[in-house]
Motif scaffolding. Structure first.
Motif, mmCIF file in Angstrom:
data_model
loop_
_atom_site.group_PDB
_atom_site.id
_atom_site.type_symbol
_atom_site.label_atom_id
_atom_site.label_comp_id
_atom_site.label_asym_id
_atom_site.label_seq_id
_atom_site.Cartn_x
_atom_site.Cartn_y
_atom_site.Cartn_z
ATOM 1 N N LEU B 137 0.817 -1.211 0.000
ATOM 2 C CA LEU B 137 0.000 0.000 0.000
ATOM 3 C C LEU B 137 0.853 1.264 0.000
ATOM 4 O O LEU B 137 0.365 2.355 -0.232
ATOM 5 N N LEU B 138 2.145 1.112 0.292
ATOM 6 C CA LEU B 138 3.018 2.290 0.263
ATOM 7 C C LEU B 138 3.222 2.763 -1.165
ATOM 8 O O LEU B 138 3.210 3.951 -1.446
ATOM 9 N N LEU B 139 3.459 1.826 -2.064
ATOM 10 C CA LEU B 139 3.821 2.195 -3.428
ATOM 11 C C LEU B 139 2.835 1.702 -4.465
ATOM 12 O O LEU B 139 3.024 1.915 -5.654
ATOM 13 N N GLY B 140 1.783 1.048 -4.014
ATOM 14 C CA GLY B 140 0.785 0.569 -4.964
ATOM 15 C C GLY B 140 1.273 -0.660 -5.690
ATOM 16 O O GLY B 140 2.422 -0.759 -6.093
ATOM 17 N N SER B 141 0.398 -1.619 -5.818
ATOM 18 C CA SER B 141 0.763 -2.826 -6.546
ATOM 19 C C SER B 141 -0.511 -3.478 -6.994
ATOM 20 O O SER B 141 -1.413 -3.742 -6.198
ATOM 21 N N THR B 142 -0.644 -3.680 -8.282
ATOM 22 C CA THR B 142 -1.876 -4.279 -8.774
ATOM 23 C C THR B 142 -1.627 -5.688 -9.285
ATOM 24 O O THR B 142 -2.521 -6.336 -9.800
ATOM 25 N N ALA B 143 -0.379 -6.148 -9.145
ATOM 26 C CA ALA B 143 -0.070 -7.491 -9.626
ATOM 27 C C ALA B 143 -0.689 -8.513 -8.680
ATOM 28 O O ALA B 143 -0.680 -8.353 -7.467
ATOM 29 N N GLY B 144 -1.235 -9.573 -9.250
ATOM 30 C CA GLY B 144 -1.779 -10.660 -8.456
ATOM 31 C C GLY B 144 -2.879 -10.229 -7.508
ATOM 32 O O GLY B 144 -2.956 -10.671 -6.372
#
Lengths: 305, 401
Positions: B137-144
């Motif tokens: 949640l710090l840098l955003g991640s939409t993988a998986g």
């Protein structure tokens, strides 16, 4: 707590924390008064691409290339902010927002794309530092402070942070009058023949120096918190600049020591087994100090008549 | 791969995320416009950093209640609570103490974030916290991403956008002219509060996609970029929304097309590319336009001064002036006037003399103020006035042979 435990494990982190806090809080006094408080925030974000590029060039995680990279990134950011502000006619806050988010994003992307699995370099480390790991393994007790052999094993961060703090103190002490006058009355300072642009720029440069040195040792949260919270709290205590600077040093020291002790030993007192992030705790303590000052500080509402 | 991503062919989840990113980017661009016009762009930085302790607390509470700490809806709800607290703290510090807003912003963002980090280290020591992955949640991640999470982001983005569009009229009024809006009976504080509420909504929905450190970019870069292209508020917000949506879409697509391309930074860098292009290329406000204007102005000054020199029969030493005159067919390469050049020079001299007379006439003060040494006098006075001025000219004299 015995010296045999305290000196090797806690003395050096506490000292480094205190040095970092003071080095950031001192220029922070002027930044808060000049309404440039968020420069510390911007600098601590742009430091990331600086150290990543330094790592990609040198291939190692050593202090000096990283410090140089971080300083270069800070300089680039200041230039970019100024250029965007002038060329585009954009207000400084928004220009700052554009530059530091972009540079930080660039740093994160570089970090993700390059192979840093072999070294200890990641975003979390950059944000939170690792104050807890700066221990003094050669010490066996208070007596080690007089033992040259043990002293040689002090973490190098202690010396660097100490020197940076001395540098900051020297700058503030030497340029006290021009800093003071140009902060409170820029027009008057110009009439007096002072080069206010130069003074402002060197203040930012010294702040960047403090930020980069502190960042290396303790991570960027402490840097932002210490630039703003102790000076802001101090400003609510007094109307005199000298006294404000004094209070800010007291508050910075208090936050660093209390924060470190609470992070290291607080959970144990509560029955938990592991300690929590010292950097986070120090920032939290500085916030509590600021909150108390905002509630009870004698000069919280404005100039006292 | 990138082409497939851009045309939404990378599967259901990636498509949902891309749609969510578009909606979110659009909502952020529109909301950011009002922050930017109110000169409070960096308040959003405090709000976004203040989400971290909420995320941590929500995780701890959900685990304590026996649930799954990673439930995204729960985490986002928690983040909204502390984001609101952070916003209140900024307002309280600015209103109740003498601290300026920038100090309040910096204090809140660092302290809340610091406390959030403390909570994260607490979570890491918890039994169920080792794999919490909250740092995404710090840098955003939409993988998986889970399907429910992707759906949450798409729906959240849509809701935020709808709210923004509903609230945009009062926000435009307040951003444009606060006093006028107040006179019309709008409650400024409520509108400001609504703006901040939207900023919070954008931040919370954006946590998973862009991450809390960089979400502020999505609120700042699009309006600043849009401002280069137009001066009209109603176009700035629309354009800003489009730029935000585009950044969100391209960023999400590029990020989905290859591994190790974190979504948040890519979205921010996409937005910055649009910004940089606008900074240089925008008409009127862009750097290139300013350079062209400057060069054109310089030329006019050179030609004018050259013509005056020709009229006085003085030599021209400035090579650039001679080159310009020659290119316009007004002089030979050695600086001697051509037929056309002599005519234009005489006209320039006559204009100069007329201006001199005009500036001495108290009746024409307003017109005289327009004198800049280059403006043709016919554009400033009427034909009648010109005739009147000409009566003051000295009569032609015979040239001695």
């Amino acid at each position: 707590m015995s010296g045999a435990e305290f000196v090797p494990l806690s003395l050096t982190p506490i000292l480094i924390g205190v040095f970092a806090a003071i080095a950031c809080a001192l220029p922070g006094n002027f930044l808060v008064l000049r309404r440039q408080a968020l420069i510390g925030d911007a600098i601590s974000h742009v430091v990331l691409p600086g150290i990543v590029v330094a790592f990609l060039i040198t291939g190692t995680v050593t202090a000096w290339p990283m410090m140089i990279g971080a300083a270069a990134a800070a300089l680039l950011a200041v230039l970019l902010i100024e250029a965007i502000r002038r060329l585009g006619g954009i207000e400084p806050g928004a220009a700052m927002g554009v530059v530091f988010t972009t540079m930080f994003a660039g740093g994160v992307l570089l970090l993700e794309r390059s192979d840093t699995s072999t070294v200890h370099l990641d975003v979390e480390h950059a944000l939170m530092g690792n104050l807890e790991s700066l221990i003094w393994l050669d010490a066996f007790g208070w007596g080690s402070l007089l033992d040259p052999e043990a002293l040689a094993g002090l973490p190098p961060e202690l010396l660097r942070m100490g020197l940076s703090m001395i540098g900051v103190v020297a700058f503030i002490w030497l340029f006290w009058r021009p800093l003071k006058i140009s902060t409170f009355d820029e027009g008057f300072a110009q009439v007096m023949g002072m080069r206010t642009n130069l003074i402002g720029l060197s203040l930012v440069a010294v702040s960047a120096l403090a930020a980069v040195a502190a960042f290396d040792a303790v991570g960027s949260i402490i840097v932002i918190a210490m630039f703003i919270c102790p000076p802001a709290a101090a400003r609510l205590m007094t109307d005199r600049l000298g006294a404000q600077v004094g209070w800010s040093v007291v508050f910075a020291t208090l936050s660093a020591v209390l924060g470190y002790v609470l992070a290291g030993y607080g959970p144990l007192w509560l029955g938990a087994e592991d300690s929590v992030s010292a950097a986070g705790m120090i920032a939290t303590m500085s916030g509590i100090v600021l909150g108390l000052a905002a509630l009870f500080g004698p000069a919280r509402g404005g100039a006292q008549g | 791969m990138l082409w497939q991503a851009l045309t939404l062919q990378l599967g259901y989840n990636a498509t949902l995320v891309a749609i969510g990113a578009i909606l979110l980017g659009f909502a952020a661009g529109v909301t950011g416009t009002f922050l930017f016009l109110r000169r409070r762009a960096l308040v959003s930085d405090a709000i976004s950093h203040a989400t971290l302790p909420g995320v941590g607390l929500a995780f701890i509470v959900m685990v304590a209640l026996g649930g799954d700490g990673r439930n995204l809806a729960g985490l986002l709800a928690g983040s909204a609570v502390t984001a609101a607290l952070g916003l209140l703290a900024v307002q309280w510090l600015t209103r109740r103490t003498r601290l300026a807003e920038d100090s309040a912003i910096g204090a809140v963002l660092s302290v809340f974030f610091g406390f959030g980090v403390v909570l994260l280290t607490v979570i890491q020591t918890m039994e169920s916290g080792r794999q919490a992955g909250l740092d995404s949640l710090l840098l955003g991640s939409t993988a998986g991403m889970l399907r429910s999470d992707a759906l949450l982001i798409a729906v959240g983005g849509a809701l935020t956008l709808i709210l923004t569009l509903i609230l945009r009229r009062p926000m435009i009024m307040v951003a444009f002219d606060e006093d006028y809006a107040a006179a019309l009976g709008l409650n400024i504080r409520q509108v400001d509060l609504a703006t901040m509420g939207l900023v919070m909504a954008v931040t919370v929905v954006g946590l998973k996609v862009v991450g809390l450190i960089l979400i502020v970019a999505l609120l700042i870069i699009p309006p600043v970029t849009a401002r280069f292209w137009t001066d009209r508020t109603e176009r700035v917000w629309l354009l800003s929304g489009v730029i935000g949506g585009l950044s969100g879409f391209v960023g999400a697509a590029i990020s989905a097309s290859a591994p190790a391309l974190p979504t948040g930074p890519i979205i921010v860098l996409t937005g910055f590319s649009v910004f940089a292009a606008s900074l240089f290329l925008a008409p009127n406000r862009g750097v290139l336009a300013a350079v062209i204007r400057h060069v054109a102005f310089q030329r006019r000054v050179h030609v004018r001064q050259g013509l005056l020199a020709l009229a006085h029969g003085q030599p021209i030493y400035e090579r650039y002036t001679v080159r310009l005159l020659h290119r316009a067919g007004l002089s030979r390469p050695d600086g001697v006037a051509t037929e056309a050049g002599r005519a234009r020079a005489a006209k320039a001299l006559l204009d100069e003399k007329r201006w001199e007379i005009l500036r001495a006439m108290p009746d024409h003060e307003a017109a005289a103020a327009l004198y800049d040494g280059m403006r043709p006098i016919e554009t400033v006075v009427t034909r009648d006035q010109l005739a009147e001025i000409d009566t003051h000219l000295a009569a032609p004299q015979e040239v001695p042979a």
